[in-house]
Design a protein around this motif. Structure first.
Motif, short mmCIF file in Angstrom:
data_model
loop_
_atom_site.label_atom_id
_atom_site.label_comp_id
_atom_site.label_asym_id
_atom_site.label_seq_id
_atom_site.Cartn_x
_atom_site.Cartn_y
_atom_site.Cartn_z
N LYS A 1 0.80 -1.22 -0.06
CA LYS A 1 -0.06 0.07 -0.05
C LYS A 1 0.90 1.29 -0.14
CE LYS A 1 -3.96 -2.33 2.41
NZ LYS A 1 -4.89 -2.23 3.71
N ILE B 1 -4.90 0.95 -5.49
CA ILE B 1 -4.81 -0.39 -5.27
C ILE B 1 -3.47 -0.89 -4.98
CG2 ILE B 1 -6.48 -0.92 -7.25
CD1 ILE B 1 -4.10 -1.43 -8.91
N GLY C 1 0.58 -1.89 -11.01
CA GLY C 1 -0.53 -2.46 -10.30
C GLY C 1 -0.31 -4.29 -9.92
#
Length: 220
Positions: A10, A16, A92
């Motif tokens: 995080k 995300i 991601g």
């Protein structure tokens, strides 16, 4: 426990979980070198020993990444040590998890046939080449081939791709290729294809030892 079993980090500003693409590319380069070297031993010497060490490490590393935490992957730890002075490039995590799951299937296939069954076939050869292709594109170009298939299986939009390629197709001026540049590239390819008949005789001569030749000439 939640801090141990997780996928991705995080980071402030990202909605995300993300991973550091720089250490992923470094790890891919290490695995590519090990796999490619093993493949050369097989191809030129018929020696399968190295690949039998590489495959279990490859499989275990991916299993740790996907089912425990990428933070504890030995190859990613080594990659992090190598690129720790570089600014992170965040990507991601979801699409990487999917790509590494493909890697688990491929490496598990190799593990079963080459390590457990101790047998080789066109299947193992093909899977090995696919693994090399995936690793090479990741390490050299930052292109995650497995990630390209993510959108085919999941409706959720891919976010935070390397180089932001999943957001826009607009290229900056420095990224555009002109007609002149394409012509130069085409000329090089043409020369490479046409040169062998003219240079084969010269290039096929075995090179001599430069220093031995010099010493021999002095003694004479």
């Amino acid at each position: 426990m939640n801090n141990i079993i997780q996928f991705g980090e995080k980071v402030e500003g990202y909605d995300i979980p993300v991973l550091n693409e720089r250490e992923i590319r470094a790890a891919a380069g290490i695995l590519f070198l090990a796999t490619y070297t093993s493949f050369m031993f097989i191809l030129f010497d018929g020696n399968f020993i190295m690949i039998k060490y590489v495959i279990p490490v490859f499989l275990l590393d991916l299993l740790i990444r996907v089912f425990i935490n990428p933070r504890f992957s030995p190859m990613l730890i080594l990659g992090r040590l190598i690129v720790r002075r570089q600014t992170p490039e965040y990507v991601g995590a979801p699409q990487k998890r999917f790509a590494w799951s493909i890697g688990i299937i491929l490496s598990a296939t190799m593990f079963y046939f080459l390590v457990i069954e101790n047998a080789y076939s066109p299947i193992t050869g093909s899977v090995c080449l696919i693994c090399l292709l995936f690793l090479f594109f990741e390490a050299s170009f930052g292109i995650c081939l497995g990630c390209l298939f993510y959108s085919l299986f999941f409706k959720k939009k891919v976010q935070h791709c390397p180089g932001e390629i999943c957001y826009t197709n607009n290229r900056q001026a420095i990224q555009k290729v002109s007609v002149v540049q394409l012509v130069i590239l085409g000329l090089l390819i043409t020369i490479l294809f046409m040169a062998p008949p003219f240079l084969q005789e010269q290039f096929s001569k075995a090179p001599h030892d430069l220093f031995r030749s010099s010493n021999t000439a002095k003694h004479r």
